[in-house]
Motif scaffolding. Structure first.
Motif, mmCIF file in Angstrom:
data_model
loop_
_atom_site.group_PDB
_atom_site.id
_atom_site.type_symbol
_atom_site.label_atom_id
_atom_site.label_comp_id
_atom_site.label_asym_id
_atom_site.label_seq_id
_atom_site.Cartn_x
_atom_site.Cartn_y
_atom_site.Cartn_z
ATOM 1 N N VAL A 115 0.888 -1.103 -0.131
ATOM 2 C CA VAL A 115 -0.031 0.206 0.040
ATOM 3 C C VAL A 115 1.239 1.167 -0.113
ATOM 4 O O VAL A 115 1.598 1.573 1.013
ATOM 5 N N THR A 116 0.881 2.113 -1.069
ATOM 6 C CA THR A 116 1.837 3.095 -1.295
ATOM 7 C C THR A 116 1.132 4.409 -1.019
ATOM 8 O O THR A 116 1.732 5.376 -0.609
ATOM 9 N N GLU B 135 -2.119 0.921 -4.439
ATOM 10 C CA GLU B 135 -1.329 -0.468 -4.028
ATOM 11 C C GLU B 135 -0.687 -1.038 -5.425
ATOM 12 O O GLU B 135 -1.168 -0.844 -6.411
ATOM 13 N N CYS B 136 0.207 -1.797 -5.201
ATOM 14 C CA CYS B 136 0.645 -2.807 -6.064
ATOM 15 C C CYS B 136 0.877 -4.242 -5.582
ATOM 16 O O CYS B 136 0.944 -4.214 -4.302
ATOM 17 N N PHE B 137 0.888 -5.080 -6.337
ATOM 18 C CA PHE B 137 0.756 -6.544 -5.628
ATOM 19 C C PHE B 137 1.606 -7.418 -6.708
ATOM 20 O O PHE B 137 1.547 -7.278 -7.783
ATOM 21 N N GLN C 258 8.876 -0.102 -5.507
ATOM 22 C CA GLN C 258 8.062 0.231 -6.957
ATOM 23 C C GLN C 258 9.029 0.141 -8.042
ATOM 24 O O GLN C 258 8.558 -0.096 -9.030
ATOM 25 N N HIS C 259 10.140 0.342 -7.737
ATOM 26 C CA HIS C 259 11.206 0.051 -9.066
ATOM 27 C C HIS C 259 11.224 -1.270 -9.312
ATOM 28 O O HIS C 259 11.006 -1.555 -10.555
ATOM 29 N N VAL C 260 11.244 -2.183 -8.432
ATOM 30 C CA VAL C 260 11.134 -3.589 -8.948
ATOM 31 C C VAL C 260 9.904 -3.934 -9.588
ATOM 32 O O VAL C 260 9.744 -4.585 -10.617
ATOM 33 N N VAL C 261 8.717 -3.612 -8.871
ATOM 34 C CA VAL C 261 7.537 -3.843 -9.424
ATOM 35 C C VAL C 261 7.229 -3.200 -10.881
ATOM 36 O O VAL C 261 6.570 -3.970 -11.927
ATOM 37 N N ASP C 262 7.905 -1.967 -11.045
ATOM 38 C CA ASP C 262 7.530 -1.252 -12.304
ATOM 39 C C ASP C 262 8.375 -2.159 -13.455
ATOM 40 O O ASP C 262 8.000 -2.210 -14.693
ATOM 41 N N GLY C 263 9.533 -2.629 -13.021
ATOM 42 C CA GLY C 263 10.609 -3.811 -13.743
ATOM 43 C C GLY C 263 9.600 -4.688 -14.293
ATOM 44 O O GLY C 263 9.492 -5.123 -15.716
ATOM 45 N N GLY D 8 14.675 -9.943 -6.236
ATOM 46 C CA GLY D 8 14.716 -8.588 -6.033
ATOM 47 C C GLY D 8 13.748 -7.934 -5.284
ATOM 48 O O GLY D 8 14.050 -6.928 -4.527
ATOM 49 N N LEU D 9 12.498 -8.253 -5.319
ATOM 50 C CA LEU D 9 11.406 -7.561 -4.545
ATOM 51 C C LEU D 9 11.499 -8.022 -3.115
ATOM 52 O O LEU D 9 11.376 -7.165 -2.439
ATOM 53 N N LEU D 10 11.797 -9.100 -3.017
ATOM 54 C CA LEU D 10 11.799 -9.654 -1.538
ATOM 55 C C LEU D 10 12.955 -9.134 -0.775
ATOM 56 O O LEU D 10 12.927 -8.639 0.177
#
Length: 285
Positions: free
Chosen positions: A57-58, A100-102, A135-140, A162-164
């Motif tokens: 949750v951002t 949010e992102c998931f 967010q950088h990882v999720v954007d990737g 990388g996300l973890l």
């Protein structure tokens, strides 16, 4: 007559789901889906899944119930862990919503990340200090999903690792004090002193030091120090002609035989064999 204006939807949502093959799952970790949502989102659950999900949750606030427990308040930035087989139920504030992102993921490597403290099923709601790295990882992953192609499954799987790591760095509990303890321990790791003496040098009780290291690394103090010492020993074996006994002393072991046993047990080969395989002579620094 003019066309009546339509009301904008209360939220926006984008998501993609993947279907990794058995070969992809042999990588140890696979990405099953990724998404980004903003606004007054629908309430999720109650439901249970057969895989893990990291919900970040951002912006905004809401509530989260896990394992049938009473709802807890959620305020961004925060991480919600959805774990297999455990019922969860959550949603944003019905007036202001949240962003949010998931990422959905699965694989045998999740067990190792859990043992190391990166995934915390016993602590499903985790306050975060920030979300830029996450967010950088999720954007990737999102860019890879939109691009598609034959490398997508492997690229997304690599990004979950990388996300973890990014989520671990983002925890709000990673305080200056905690960092100072780990920095000092790493700085003094090669000294030939016991764990109790390390605690005394840091001015803290031994149990407190153990908890700090376990919280930061998922391992015990001895394991953490051993990793630093063996990494330095490998550098010296590969780049210098120093005898094994001399290297042992440089990394904190007065007994070279004990050092050799530790090295062999951890690395699967004796120091002299490692040197024969990796030797690249260079100046000692």
């Amino acid at each position: 007559m003019p066309t009546p204006a339509r009301h904008a939807p209360p939220y926006s949502s984008w998501m993609r789901y993947f279907s990794p093959t058995a070969n992809h799952r042999r990588l140890g970790l696979v990405c099953l889906g990724v998404g980004m949502q903003q606004g007054v989102l629908p309430v999720v659950g109650p439901r249970a899944l057969d895989h893990h999900v990291a919900v970040v949750v951002t912006r905004g606030r809401g509530w989260f119930s896990h394992g049938g427990r009473p709802p807890q308040p959620v305020a961004a930035p925060a991480l919600l862990w959805l774990v297999p087989g455990v019922e969860h139920h959550y949603g944003p504030d019905p007036l202001t919503g949240w962003d949010e992102c998931f990422v959905d993921f699965a694989g045998p490597a999740v067990a190792a990340y859990t043992d190391l403290g990166y995934v915390t099923p016993d602590r499903p709601l985790v306050p975060l200090g920030g979300t830029a790295g996450v967010q950088h990882v999720v954007d990737g992953i999102v860019r890879a999903a939109r691009r598609g192609g034959p490398l997508l499954e492997v690229e997304a799987a690599a990004a979950v690792h990388g996300l973890l790591v990014a989520l671990r760095y983002a925890r709000a509990e990673t305080s200056r004090h905690g960092d100072a303890v780990m920095d000092a321990l790493a700085r003094d790791a090669l000294l030939p002193i016991s764990v109790s003496e390390h605690a005394a040098r840091l001015g803290m009780p031994l149990p407190q030091l153990r908890r700090a290291v376990r919280r930061s690394t998922g391992e015990g103090v001895k394991e953490y120090l051993l990793g630093i010492r063996l990494s330095r020993a490998k550098e010296l074996l590969a780049r210098t002609d120093l005898p094994v006994a001399g290297i042992a002393r440089r990394v904190g072991y007065e007994d070279p035989a004990y050092f050799s046993r530790l090295f062999s047990r951890r690395e699967g080969m004796a120091p002299v064999r490692f040197r024969a395989q990796q030797s690249v002579r260079g100046p000692v620094r």
